[in-house]
Design a protein around this motif. Sequence first.
Motif, short mmCIF file in Angstrom:
data_model
loop_
_atom_site.label_atom_id
_atom_site.label_comp_id
_atom_site.label_asym_id
_atom_site.label_seq_id
_atom_site.Cartn_x
_atom_site.Cartn_y
_atom_site.Cartn_z
N THR A 110 0.83 -1.21 0.00
CA THR A 110 0.00 0.00 0.00
C THR A 110 0.86 1.26 0.00
OG1 THR A 110 -1.71 -1.19 1.21
CG2 THR A 110 -1.86 1.20 1.21
N LYS A 111 1.86 1.30 0.87
CA LYS A 111 2.76 2.46 0.90
C LYS A 111 3.54 2.56 -0.41
CE LYS A 111 3.64 2.62 5.88
NZ LYS A 111 4.69 2.46 6.90
N GLY A 112 3.94 1.41 -0.94
CA GLY A 112 4.69 1.41 -2.19
C GLY A 112 3.92 2.02 -3.34
N LYS A 113 2.64 1.69 -3.43
CA LYS A 113 1.80 2.27 -4.48
C LYS A 113 1.73 3.79 -4.30
CE LYS A 113 -2.75 1.96 -6.65
NZ LYS A 113 -4.02 1.23 -6.68
N TYR A 114 1.54 4.23 -3.07
CA TYR A 114 1.47 5.67 -2.79
C TYR A 114 2.79 6.36 -3.18
CZ TYR A 114 1.58 10.02 -0.15
OH TYR A 114 1.72 11.32 0.21
N PHE A 115 3.92 5.81 -2.72
CA PHE A 115 5.22 6.43 -3.00
C PHE A 115 5.53 6.40 -4.50
CE2 PHE A 115 6.45 5.12 1.52
CZ PHE A 115 6.16 6.36 2.04
N PHE A 116 5.15 5.32 -5.17
CA PHE A 116 5.39 5.23 -6.61
C PHE A 116 4.62 6.34 -7.33
CE2 PHE A 116 4.55 3.73 -10.91
CZ PHE A 116 5.83 3.44 -11.34
N GLN A 175 11.79 4.38 1.50
CA GLN A 175 10.64 4.18 0.62
C GLN A 175 10.91 3.15 -0.48
OE1 GLN A 175 9.96 8.18 -0.73
NE2 GLN A 175 8.93 8.78 1.14
N ILE A 176 12.17 2.89 -0.74
CA ILE A 176 12.54 2.00 -1.85
C ILE A 176 11.96 0.60 -1.67
CG2 ILE A 176 14.49 0.83 -2.98
CD1 ILE A 176 16.08 3.45 -2.60
N LYS A 177 12.04 0.03 -0.47
CA LYS A 177 11.53 -1.32 -0.23
C LYS A 177 10.02 -1.39 -0.47
CE LYS A 177 13.46 -4.54 0.75
NZ LYS A 177 13.97 -5.57 -0.17
N ASP A 178 9.31 -0.33 -0.07
CA ASP A 178 7.87 -0.30 -0.29
C ASP A 178 7.54 -0.24 -1.79
OD1 ASP A 178 7.32 -0.34 2.48
OD2 ASP A 178 7.44 1.85 2.60
N ILE A 179 8.26 0.60 -2.51
CA ILE A 179 8.03 0.71 -3.96
C ILE A 179 8.36 -0.62 -4.64
CG2 ILE A 179 8.77 1.85 -6.09
CD1 ILE A 179 9.16 4.41 -4.35
N GLN A 180 9.46 -1.25 -4.23
CA GLN A 180 9.82 -2.55 -4.79
C GLN A 180 8.72 -3.57 -4.53
OE1 GLN A 180 13.36 -4.38 -3.21
NE2 GLN A 180 13.11 -6.20 -4.46
N PRO A 222 0.66 -12.98 -9.50
CA PRO A 222 -0.73 -13.44 -9.38
C PRO A 222 -1.76 -12.32 -9.50
CG PRO A 222 0.61 -14.37 -7.62
CD PRO A 222 1.45 -13.33 -8.33
N GLN A 223 -1.34 -11.06 -9.22
CA GLN A 223 -2.25 -9.92 -9.29
C GLN A 223 -1.63 -8.77 -10.10
OE1 GLN A 223 -3.25 -8.89 -5.26
NE2 GLN A 223 -4.52 -10.68 -5.00
N PRO A 224 -1.41 -8.98 -11.40
CA PRO A 224 -0.81 -7.90 -12.20
C PRO A 224 -1.75 -6.70 -12.28
CG PRO A 224 -1.59 -9.68 -13.61
CD PRO A 224 -1.75 -10.14 -12.20
N MET A 225 -1.15 -5.49 -12.32
CA MET A 225 -1.97 -4.29 -12.42
C MET A 225 -1.14 -3.10 -12.84
SD MET A 225 -2.51 -3.18 -8.42
CE MET A 225 -2.96 -1.48 -8.62
N THR A 226 -1.81 -2.08 -13.32
CA THR A 226 -1.16 -0.80 -13.54
C THR A 226 -1.24 -0.04 -12.22
OG1 THR A 226 -3.17 0.34 -14.17
CG2 THR A 226 -1.96 -0.77 -15.95
N CYS A 227 -0.83 1.17 -12.20
CA CYS A 227 -0.92 1.92 -10.94
C CYS A 227 -1.93 3.05 -11.03
CB CYS A 227 0.44 2.42 -10.49
SG CYS A 227 1.33 3.25 -11.78
N GLY A 228 -2.85 2.96 -11.95
CA GLY A 228 -3.94 3.94 -11.99
C GLY A 228 -4.89 3.65 -10.85
N GLY A 229 -5.79 4.33 -10.48
CA GLY A 229 -6.74 3.91 -9.45
C GLY A 229 -6.32 4.08 -8.04
#
Length: 106
Positions: free
Chosen positions: A26-32, A83-88, A99-106
């Motif tokens: 969750t944090k990784g998506k935010y930081f990305f 933040q790097i580990k979260d983004i990774q 198993p759950q591929p996705m873009t980062c829109g949304g």
Amino acid sequence: MRNTLKLLAVLTALAVPLAADGGSDTKGKYFFKKSCKSCHVAGTEGKEVTPLSKTQAQWKAYFAAGKHKKGSEKLDSIVKPEQIKDIQTFLTNHASDSPQPMTCGG
């Protein structure tokens, strides 16, 4: 009833992507979205990058190298080291072969 609960627990565990050694998805998506997307969208010099841009192994290799901009810049000069580990974790968990591929829109 007990077998149903066991089955539910197994199915839930399978549905959750494997974290990349302790990072927060969750944090990784935010930081990305906050730190990376400004340079990594279609039509920019950094080109579009989403979790689907690489496989899980390719994301792990990219972060292991710690490089950015084709090796000319250290990744931790762009993103805070914590933040790097979260983004990774986010990118690996949702890579093209995950198993759950996705873009980062949304």
